[in-house]
Design a protein around this motif. Sequence first.
Motif, short mmCIF file in Angstrom:
data_model
loop_
_atom_site.label_atom_id
_atom_site.label_comp_id
_atom_site.label_asym_id
_atom_site.label_seq_id
_atom_site.Cartn_x
_atom_site.Cartn_y
_atom_site.Cartn_z
N LEU A 155 -46.54 17.97 20.31
CA LEU A 155 -46.93 16.65 20.78
C LEU A 155 -46.46 16.49 22.21
N GLU A 156 -47.38 16.03 23.06
CA GLU A 156 -47.06 15.84 24.47
C GLU A 156 -46.14 14.63 24.64
N LEU A 157 -45.12 14.80 25.46
CA LEU A 157 -44.21 13.71 25.75
C LEU A 157 -44.88 12.73 26.70
N ALA A 158 -44.57 11.47 26.57
CA ALA A 158 -45.01 10.43 27.49
C ALA A 158 -43.78 9.93 28.23
N ASN A 167 -40.61 9.57 23.74
CA ASN A 167 -41.84 8.83 23.54
C ASN A 167 -42.95 9.86 23.66
N PHE A 168 -43.96 9.76 22.81
CA PHE A 168 -45.04 10.73 22.80
C PHE A 168 -46.35 10.06 23.19
N GLU A 169 -47.18 10.77 23.93
CA GLU A 169 -48.48 10.26 24.35
C GLU A 169 -49.31 9.86 23.13
N LEU A 170 -49.24 10.65 22.07
CA LEU A 170 -49.97 10.34 20.85
C LEU A 170 -49.54 8.99 20.27
N ALA A 171 -48.26 8.68 20.35
CA ALA A 171 -47.76 7.39 19.87
C ALA A 171 -48.37 6.24 20.67
N ASN A 172 -48.49 6.42 21.99
CA ASN A 172 -49.12 5.39 22.82
C ASN A 172 -50.58 5.19 22.43
N GLN A 173 -51.29 6.28 22.13
CA GLN A 173 -52.69 6.17 21.74
C GLN A 173 -52.83 5.49 20.38
N ILE A 174 -51.94 5.78 19.46
CA ILE A 174 -51.96 5.12 18.15
C ILE A 174 -51.68 3.64 18.32
N GLN A 175 -50.68 3.33 19.12
CA GLN A 175 -50.32 1.93 19.34
C GLN A 175 -51.50 1.16 19.93
N TYR A 233 -43.19 18.83 25.94
CA TYR A 233 -43.74 18.82 24.58
C TYR A 233 -42.60 18.86 23.58
N GLY A 234 -42.82 18.20 22.46
CA GLY A 234 -41.94 18.33 21.31
C GLY A 234 -42.63 19.23 20.30
N GLN A 235 -41.90 20.22 19.79
CA GLN A 235 -42.46 21.09 18.75
C GLN A 235 -42.05 20.53 17.40
N PHE A 236 -43.02 20.34 16.54
CA PHE A 236 -42.80 19.81 15.20
C PHE A 236 -43.25 20.84 14.17
N ARG A 237 -42.64 20.76 12.99
CA ARG A 237 -43.12 21.46 11.82
C ARG A 237 -43.67 20.38 10.90
N VAL A 238 -44.93 20.55 10.49
CA VAL A 238 -45.61 19.54 9.68
C VAL A 238 -45.90 20.13 8.31
N ASN A 239 -45.48 19.42 7.27
CA ASN A 239 -45.72 19.91 5.91
C ASN A 239 -47.10 19.47 5.42
N GLY A 240 -47.43 19.83 4.20
CA GLY A 240 -48.73 19.52 3.62
C GLY A 240 -49.00 18.04 3.46
N HIS A 284 -40.11 21.81 24.49
CA HIS A 284 -40.78 22.88 25.23
C HIS A 284 -41.23 22.36 26.59
N GLY A 285 -41.35 23.27 27.55
CA GLY A 285 -41.77 22.95 28.91
C GLY A 285 -43.28 22.97 29.06
N ASP A 286 -43.74 22.92 30.34
CA ASP A 286 -45.17 22.87 30.67
C ASP A 286 -45.99 23.97 30.01
N GLU A 287 -45.49 25.16 29.99
CA GLU A 287 -46.23 26.29 29.45
C GLU A 287 -45.77 26.64 28.03
#
Length: 178
Positions: free
Chosen positions: A42-45, A61-69, A149-156, A166-169
């Motif tokens: 997830l991209e950081l905001a 804060n994550f960009e995705l969270a801003n879009q959801i909001q 970026y934040g790296q997440f592990r997402v379950n089922g 994580h950085g830019d790349e």
Amino acid sequence: MKRNVKWSQAIVVTTMLLILVAVNWAIWAKERHLGEGEVVYLELAPVDPRSLMQGDYMALNFELANQIQSALFQGAVLQDEPQQASNGYVVVRLDEQRIAHFQRLDDGRALSNEERRLRYRLRHGQVRFATDAFFFQEGHAERYEPARYGQFRVNGKGEPLLVAMHGDELNKLGEMAR
């Protein structure tokens, strides 16, 4: 009298065993989630620069969270309802690098191969994924300053757990150069 003491001791021992089983089960479940969960970035905001690095943690804060909001706010305005504290799911599309991109709030439709459901929480008007802070060893703030970026592990079930920054790349931050 002795019978009451023995019963009390048996209750205490049984309660302690049940607590140990529950704690170990929770630890096992989180370890399994971390080991088997699907990797999603997830991209950081931007956050308030004064609170970005506070001692031994980074405010997130994550960009995705801003879009959801934004989508939640638009839906609330259209329905003329105030936002309530709630949980929900968002549908994201994963690109080739596994970076999540907002598609829509979950409406129950089937997902394509590139889409995933992620669980979020709405608390005090803010959308959160698992946490709003990343903790690190004291004195290591400079290692995390380039975080993008934040790296997440997402379950089922779509529940994310923050694993690393994580950085830019998509280079993992915080590890010592070898």
